[in-house]
Structure formats: structure tokens, C-alpha cells
Design a protein around this motif. Structure first.
Motif, mmCIF file in Angstrom:
data_model
loop_
_atom_site.group_PDB
_atom_site.id
_atom_site.type_symbol
_atom_site.label_atom_id
_atom_site.label_comp_id
_atom_site.label_asym_id
_atom_site.label_seq_id
_atom_site.Cartn_x
_atom_site.Cartn_y
_atom_site.Cartn_z
ATOM 1 N N GLY A 1 -14.434 0.813 14.797
ATOM 2 C CA GLY A 1 -14.155 1.639 13.634
ATOM 3 C C GLY A 1 -12.788 1.395 13.057
ATOM 4 N N TYR A 2 -12.404 2.334 12.212
ATOM 5 C CA TYR A 2 -11.116 2.280 11.529
ATOM 6 C C TYR A 2 -10.493 3.656 11.579
ATOM 7 N N THR A 3 -9.182 3.702 11.504
ATOM 8 C CA THR A 3 -8.504 4.992 11.464
ATOM 9 C C THR A 3 -8.566 5.534 10.043
ATOM 10 N N ALA A 4 -8.563 6.839 9.937
ATOM 11 C CA ALA A 4 -8.586 7.466 8.619
ATOM 12 C C ALA A 4 -7.384 7.012 7.797
ATOM 13 N N ALA A 5 -6.246 6.786 8.456
ATOM 14 C CA ALA A 5 -5.032 6.376 7.749
ATOM 15 C C ALA A 5 -5.198 5.016 7.077
ATOM 16 N N ARG A 6 -6.076 4.178 7.593
ATOM 17 C CA ARG A 6 -6.289 2.862 6.973
ATOM 18 C C ARG A 6 -7.100 2.987 5.692
ATOM 19 N N ILE A 7 -7.932 4.001 5.616
ATOM 20 C CA ILE A 7 -8.869 4.144 4.505
ATOM 21 C C ILE A 7 -8.427 5.196 3.497
ATOM 22 N N LEU A 8 -7.683 6.205 3.984
ATOM 23 C CA LEU A 8 -7.269 7.311 3.123
ATOM 24 C C LEU A 8 -5.760 7.327 2.921
ATOM 25 N N ASN A 9 -5.338 7.835 1.796
ATOM 26 C CA ASN A 9 -3.917 8.056 1.560
ATOM 27 C C ASN A 9 -3.492 9.311 2.319
ATOM 28 N N GLN A 10 -2.195 9.556 2.414
ATOM 29 C CA GLN A 10 -1.703 10.715 3.155
ATOM 30 C C GLN A 10 -2.208 12.035 2.591
ATOM 31 N N ASP A 11 -2.487 12.091 1.300
ATOM 32 C CA ASP A 11 -2.994 13.334 0.701
ATOM 33 C C ASP A 11 -4.510 13.495 0.897
ATOM 34 N N GLY A 12 -5.149 12.513 1.550
ATOM 35 C CA GLY A 12 -6.580 12.585 1.812
ATOM 36 C C GLY A 12 -7.439 11.903 0.764
ATOM 37 N N SER A 13 -6.820 11.441 -0.299
ATOM 38 C CA SER A 13 -7.581 10.734 -1.333
ATOM 39 C C SER A 13 -7.896 9.309 -0.857
ATOM 40 N N PRO A 14 -8.938 8.701 -1.393
ATOM 41 C CA PRO A 14 -9.299 7.335 -0.966
ATOM 42 C C PRO A 14 -8.208 6.324 -1.316
ATOM 43 N N ASN A 15 -7.955 5.425 -0.418
ATOM 44 C CA ASN A 15 -7.015 4.341 -0.642
ATOM 45 C C ASN A 15 -7.711 3.295 -1.508
ATOM 46 N N LYS A 16 -7.287 3.163 -2.748
ATOM 47 C CA LYS A 16 -7.943 2.246 -3.691
ATOM 48 C C LYS A 16 -7.790 0.778 -3.272
ATOM 49 N N ASP A 17 -6.800 0.476 -2.452
ATOM 50 C CA ASP A 17 -6.597 -0.901 -1.994
ATOM 51 C C ASP A 17 -7.522 -1.275 -0.836
ATOM 52 N N PHE A 18 -8.175 -0.286 -0.230
ATOM 53 C CA PHE A 18 -9.069 -0.557 0.891
ATOM 54 C C PHE A 18 -10.374 -1.141 0.362
ATOM 55 N N LYS A 19 -10.683 -2.325 0.798
ATOM 56 C CA LYS A 19 -11.911 -3.011 0.396
ATOM 57 C C LYS A 19 -12.740 -3.274 1.645
ATOM 58 N N PRO A 20 -13.823 -2.510 1.863
ATOM 59 C CA PRO A 20 -14.635 -2.685 3.071
ATOM 60 C C PRO A 20 -15.063 -4.123 3.311
ATOM 61 N N GLU A 21 -15.412 -4.823 2.256
ATOM 62 C CA GLU A 21 -15.888 -6.198 2.429
ATOM 63 C C GLU A 21 -14.803 -7.143 2.950
ATOM 64 N N ASN A 22 -13.543 -6.746 2.859
ATOM 65 C CA ASN A 22 -12.450 -7.578 3.373
ATOM 66 C C ASN A 22 -12.031 -7.184 4.778
ATOM 67 N N GLN A 23 -12.692 -6.201 5.376
ATOM 68 C CA GLN A 23 -12.322 -5.711 6.697
ATOM 69 C C GLN A 23 -13.096 -6.461 7.779
ATOM 70 N N PRO A 24 -12.485 -6.624 8.956
ATOM 71 C CA PRO A 24 -13.202 -7.267 10.051
ATOM 72 C C PRO A 24 -14.435 -6.457 10.436
ATOM 73 N N HIS A 25 -15.543 -7.104 10.558
ATOM 74 C CA HIS A 25 -16.810 -6.549 11.048
ATOM 75 C C HIS A 25 -17.535 -5.628 10.083
#
Length: 173
Positions: free
Chosen positions: A142-166
Motif C-alpha cells: 500500500g501507500y501512506t495517506a501522506a503520499r496521496i493526500l495533502n496535509q489538509d486532507g485534500s487529494p494531492n494533484k501530483d499523485f499519479k497512480p499509474e506512476n506508482q510502483p505496483h
């Protein structure tokens, strides 16, 4: 001439039904084992909060041992002698230990995902260890919430699932 050849190379005996049954059983066991391996590898990844990740710190017998580096959660159970309870690197598990891995440190203040003020050399070391040790040896769960979400809980727009391992597909978890 032909008689000599037959004596040198006797005709092989036909396999008994018992031998055939053994081969069939081995093929079934091999197929089931292979299918289980494929299922393990195709399991969807999940999102871990800090609290959830803490549960996999190696203190409970029979529980998997998880460790995050760069926001990627690895199952390091196979390295129990390094990461299990009382083991030398147990301090790294149950949390995102990115900074500690980069600095090769077990200092409690380094057991965090914070990479602020790391040197270029430490960041290069982090990338090398991430690729050659963690990604190469341990399954990603899996992934940590911090990798996918910003500190305010909003989605991290730079996170691209297709570029993540596995990640196989965008809506995997």
C-alpha cells in the motif's frame, strides 16, 4: 549388431499408474502454488493512515511487519530477523521511516517521512536503497495517506497512480 544395441540400451519400462498419479499430483500442487503466487501479486494495494501502519510494528506474533519508505508501504515480514520484535531495525517498522533510511539512522527524531533539509547525497542514497533494497526485495502492500493526500486532507494533484510502483489501475484501492 542389433542385439548388442538392445543389451546396451534396454527398452525403458512403461510408467506404472502409481508414477503417473504422482506426476499428476505434482502438477496440481505446482499449479495451485503458482496460482497462489499470482493472486498474492495481483492483490490490490491499500491506503494506510499512520495509526493503521503502527499496528504492523512487529510486536504481535503472526502479524505481518510493514514499513514505509517514501510513502510506499512494504511487507518486510520475510526480513523478520532484521525488522521483527527486538531485531536491529525494528525501530523503522510500523511507520514511514524515509528520513531514517536516507540518513542511515535509528535516531528517534529521524523516524519520519520528512525529507526537508536532507543533503543531495542523502536523497541519492535514499533513492538507491529504495530501489535496490525495498522495491527489489519486499512486496508493496500500500501507500501512506501522506503520499496521496495533502496535509489538509485534500487529494494531492501530483499523485499519479499509474506512476506508482505496483499500481495496475487508477481505482485500485
Amino acid at each position: 549388431m542389433r542385439a548388442r544395441q538392445n543389451r546396451k540400451f534396454p527398452r525403458p519400462a512403461r510408467p506404472s499408474s502409481m508414477s503417473t498419479a504422482r506426476v499428476c499430483v505434482l502438477l496440481v500442487v505446482f499449479s495451485v502454488t503458482l496460482a497462489e503466487d499470482v493472486n498474492v501479486k495481483s492483490k490490490p494495494v491499500r491506503l494506510f493512515t499512520e495509526e493503521e501502519l503502527e499496528r504492523f510494528d512487529g510486536t504481535q506474533e503472526g502479524q505481518p511487519i510493514y514499513m514505509a519508505v517514501k510513502g510506499v508501504v512494504f511487507d518486510v515480514t520475510r526480513g523478520k530477523e532484521f525488522y521483527g520484535k527486538g531485531a536491529p531495525y525494528n525501530a523503522l517498522v510500523g511507520k514511514d521511516s524515509t528520513r531514517a533510511v536516507a540518513k542511515m539512522s535509528l535516531d528517534p527524531s529521524d523516524l519520519t517521512s520528512d525529507t526537508a533539509d536532507l543533503t543531495d547525497e542523502q536523497l541519492k542514497s535514499l533513492d538507491q536503497i529504495f530501489e535496490s533494497t525495498y522495491k527489489a526485495k519486499y512486496p508493496i502492500v500500500g501507500y501512506t495517506a501522506a503520499r496521496i493526500l495533502n496535509q489538509d486532507g485534500s487529494p494531492n494533484k501530483d499523485f499519479k497512480p499509474e506512476n506508482q510502483p505496483h499500481f495496475q489501475i487508477k481505482d485500485e484501492f
